[in-house]
Design an enzyme around this catalytic site. Sequence first.
Site, PDB file in Angstrom:
ATOM      1  CG  ASP A   1      -6.165  -1.482   0.818  1.00  0.00           C
ATOM      2  OD1 ASP A   1      -5.106  -2.076   1.116  1.00  0.00           O
ATOM      3  OD2 ASP A   1      -7.267  -2.050   0.833  1.00  0.00           O
ATOM      4  CB  SER A   2      -4.537  -4.152  -2.520  1.00  0.00           C
ATOM      5  OG  SER A   2      -5.249  -4.683  -1.425  1.00  0.00           O
TER       6      SER A   2
ATOM      7  CB  CYS B   1      -2.227  -1.239   2.185  1.00  0.00           C
ATOM      8  SG  CYS B   1      -1.769  -2.883   1.587  1.00  0.00           S
TER       9      CYS B   1
ATOM     10  CD  GLU C   1     -11.057  -6.131  -2.724  1.00  0.00           C
ATOM     11  OE1 GLU C   1     -11.672  -5.777  -3.733  1.00  0.00           O
ATOM     12  OE2 GLU C   1     -10.629  -5.320  -1.880  1.00  0.00           O
TER      13      GLU C   1
ATOM     14  CB  CYS D   1      -4.930  -7.366   6.464  1.00  0.00           C
ATOM     15  SG  CYS D   1      -5.754  -7.154   4.872  1.00  0.00           S
TER      16      CYS D   1
ATOM     17  CG  HIS E   1      -9.124  -6.072   2.481  1.00  0.00           C
ATOM     18  ND1 HIS E   1      -8.029  -5.334   2.093  1.00  0.00           N
ATOM     19  CD2 HIS E   1      -9.890  -6.208   1.368  1.00  0.00           C
ATOM     20  CE1 HIS E   1      -8.132  -5.057   0.787  1.00  0.00           C
ATOM     21  NE2 HIS E   1      -9.247  -5.580   0.338  1.00  0.00           N
TER      22      HIS E   1
END
Length: 261
Positions: free
Chosen positions: A6-7, A69, A148, A182, A184
């Site tokens: 994932d990012s 992701c 994040e 997403c 996240h």
Amino acid sequence: MIGIFDSGLGGLTAVKELRRLMPGEPLIYFGDTGRVPYGSRSAATIVKYASQDAAFLLSQGVDAILIACGTVSTTALKELEKNLPVPVIGVVEPAAEAAVKATKNGRIAVIGTSATIRTGAFEAAIRARMPEAEVISRPCPLFVPLVEAGFTAPDCEITRLTCEHYLAPIRESGADTLILGCTHYPLLAPILSEILPGVTLISSGAEAAKAMAALRGQHSEGVAPVRYYVSDDPTLFVASGGTFLGCDISGGVEKIDIERY
Ligand code: DGL
């Protein structure tokens, strides 16, 4: 050994579910924390980053890859499937399948990054299974930076206001199911559920993990290790990731230079 990428932190939603479903399977995780966010970038950049992420995992000897992701799954899955020598699973089809099973009124909402919503991939996957579905899609570009940065506490005012802003049209639509397109976003689940009471939240990362477990079939016994890699200083990843996973990962996170791959 399964590789997951994932990012940043979001793919841990898939790791958590894989640990639950197949604890005996060794896992290797890459979070591209040096280049997050992906969701505001062009398709060409996302394909380039995703190809490097997959190349790193392959260099570690994985025999399957889970793209944890939404942005990469909607933008680069076909490219990766074409070029990689191992099975690849993305989050779109598993999440759409779960949403169609969950909805009672046929109104399904999708939230994701700007890149994800632009592709219309979740909408297409829902309609392929339920042509009469009413689909409401919204980009939520501030969610990934908030997660994040560690702004995930249920009492965080900034995050709550941002969630209320993005979710207002979804509440008005009467959707009974919301795909967190997403990976996240499940880290914001306590706030999302409070704003949308009674709405079923579908974690795209967890659904992809279930699809991967089904693909692997037989699961080995015992508890195998998970190795974590990131592309920038691991401090924030260790803190937020450890909280989300409910275990201390401080000894197992290493920084790599992803531009080498
Ligand atoms: N977890 C990624 C996704 O599922 C976040 C993308 C980003 O870095 O913007 O889309």
